[in-house]
Design a protein around this motif. Structure first.
Motif, PDB file in Angstrom:
ATOM      1  N   GLY A  60      68.622 109.393  46.464  1.00 51.83           N
ATOM      2  CA  GLY A  60      69.210 108.156  45.970  1.00 51.83           C
ATOM      3  C   GLY A  60      68.580 106.971  46.669  1.00 51.83           C
ATOM      4  N   GLU A  61      68.629 105.802  46.025  1.00 45.29           N
ATOM      5  CA  GLU A  61      68.080 104.571  46.601  1.00 45.29           C
ATOM      6  C   GLU A  61      69.218 103.610  46.901  1.00 45.29           C
ATOM      7  N   ARG A  62      69.227 103.093  48.103  1.00 44.89           N
ATOM      8  CA  ARG A  62      70.307 102.220  48.575  1.00 44.89           C
ATOM      9  C   ARG A  62      70.285 100.882  47.840  1.00 44.89           C
ATOM     10  N   GLU A  98      74.093 106.157  54.635  1.00 47.67           N
ATOM     11  CA  GLU A  98      74.476 105.010  53.810  1.00 47.67           C
ATOM     12  C   GLU A  98      74.543 103.735  54.652  1.00 47.67           C
ATOM     13  N   ARG A 114      78.650 107.615  44.853  1.00 46.70           N
ATOM     14  CA  ARG A 114      78.011 106.381  45.329  1.00 46.70           C
ATOM     15  C   ARG A 114      77.199 105.683  44.242  1.00 46.70           C
ATOM     16  N   THR A 115      76.805 106.387  43.206  1.00 46.35           N
ATOM     17  CA  THR A 115      76.071 105.751  42.103  1.00 46.35           C
ATOM     18  C   THR A 115      76.987 105.372  40.946  1.00 46.35           C
ATOM     19  N   ARG A 143      65.518 104.882  50.835  1.00 44.17           N
ATOM     20  CA  ARG A 143      65.758 106.134  50.117  1.00 44.17           C
ATOM     21  C   ARG A 143      66.437 107.184  51.017  1.00 44.17           C
ATOM     22  N   LEU A 173      76.356 111.604  45.930  1.00 49.89           N
ATOM     23  CA  LEU A 173      75.519 110.705  45.146  1.00 49.89           C
ATOM     24  C   LEU A 173      76.188 110.307  43.835  1.00 49.89           C
ATOM     25  N   SER A 232      76.748 101.992  45.852  1.00 52.00           N
ATOM     26  CA  SER A 232      75.926 101.764  47.043  1.00 52.00           C
ATOM     27  C   SER A 232      74.580 102.475  46.942  1.00 52.00           C
ATOM     28  N   PHE A 233      74.402 103.290  45.904  1.00 52.52           N
ATOM     29  CA  PHE A 233      73.126 103.950  45.644  1.00 52.52           C
ATOM     30  C   PHE A 233      72.832 103.889  44.152  1.00 52.52           C
TER      31      PHE A 233
END
Length: 350
Positions: free
Chosen positions: A319-321, A239, A268-269, A247, A265, A289-290
């Motif tokens: 996940g995508e930052r 992260e 963070r999502t 990614r 995830l 953050s994702f």
């Protein structure tokens, strides 16, 4: 158990013994692009690393492995790719420090983690990972520190039962732990065969099922190498290391590993409600953050599992930052909060 060879050439330039799991799906999830800078936290035989470097002629990769054998074998691959491959001895839980030392903290376009023991380690009898081969009861990825034999011959019965039950999900954990204590009073348990035979005398083999010692060996390997703790640290480290749009791709082979990645995830999502018992409520109030790359895990195809049975339990999550600041660390205790207690005997006594 994973295969991290690349199907054409191994890390040392010769034939690879195994094919990396979900390779095409990993490449797609990473969204590889020209000029990208990536990190492979589990180099192994270089399967994912080679696929990443071959995607574009100007791609750069930092590859990490804690096994000295993997680092030595990867020397030829470093030469092949010139300055585009930086192969580093270390733990993926420290990946943020590794990239910070190279001026890349917050600049990575992707991080891939293939969690678990590599096929090369499993297939080397002297490493002591497998009950299929007679060898020392070792299981140390770094070839240093506390071994499986140390745990088996020194840990108290309750600790052994917890290890077998939590990390191996072995239903007869207490019976196996008691048998280990009784056996080691007579003589130390020093080889893989000794332990496998002991477990097989207590755990019933299921028709067409895995060897009865599979879960106990898995549990010891996880405990020896602190694999779940390393995973938790690596997720938070990634992260911090990824740039916005970068990614995170994680392939797991065990339900506990997958649960940690899923919880991370989800938190963070923003998919974990405030006050979740898995993540601190303060984190739930922060900006995500994702963002999710996919709904649920990606599983291997029937064709892949038929060609490579080691892939059958694999799950990929990604996940995508975002541009939000990193959230506070998810500790191992928080990540594993949903684990059941060790099974107790009737009457409630341990």
């Amino acid at each position: 158990m994973t295969g991290r060879g690349d199907g054409k050439a191994g890390a040392a330039g010769g034939p690879a013994r195994h094919v990396p799991v979900l390779l095409g799906e990993v490449r797609e999830a990473l969204a590889l692009k020209p000029g990208g800078v990536y990190l492979d936290g589990t180099f192994g035989a270089g399967g994912y690393a080679r696929a990443i470097l071959d995607s574009h002629p100007d791609t750069r990769l930092v590859a990490v492995d804690r096994d000295p054998d993997a680092i030595r074998a990867g020397g030829a691959m470093v030469e092949t790719y010139g300055g585009r491959l930086d192969l580093v001895p270390g733990r993926f839980g420290d990946l943020d420090g590794i990239v910070e030392a190279r001026g890349l903290l917050g600049a990575l376009d992707g991080v891939v983690l293939d969690i678990g023991v590599s096929s090369m380690q499993i297939d080397e009898a002297a490493r002591g990972f497998s009950f299929r081969f007679e060898g020392p009861l070792d299981m140390r990825m770094e070839q240093a520190g506390r071994s499986a034999a140390d745990i088996v011959n020194r840990a108290p019965e309750a600790e052994l039962a917890d290890i077998f039950y939590h990390y191996g999900e072995e239903r007869r954990a207490r019976a196996v732990a008691r048998a280990v204590i009784e056996q080691r009073r007579r003589a130390p348990i020093l080889t893989t065969r000794e332990l496998a035979d002991l477990v097989a005398s207590l755990v019933r083999a299921e028709p067409n099922g895995p060897h009865p010692a599979t879960r106990v060996f898995q549990a010891l390997r996880i405990a020896v190498n602190d694999e779940l703790g390393e995973l938790v640290r690596a997720l938070s480290a990634a992260e911090r290391a990824l740039r916005p749009g970068g990614r995170l791709v994680v392939v797991t082979f065990h339900s506990l590993e997958d649960r940690i990645v899923k919880q991370f995830l989800a938190g963070r999502t923003g998919r974990v409600a405030r006050g979740s018992r898995h993540l601190p409520s303060a984190d739930a109030m922060q900006a995500p953050s994702f963002t999710a790359v996919m709904r649920g895990p990606v599983l291997p195809s029937d064709a892949e599992t038929a060609a490579n049975p080691r892939a059958r339990s694999a799950k990929l999550r990604a996940g995508e930052r975002t541009g939000a600041p990193p959230q506070s660390d998810m500790t191992a205790l928080e990540a594993l909060a949903a684990l059941p207690r060790t099974a107790e005997p009737r009457g409630g006594r341990r």
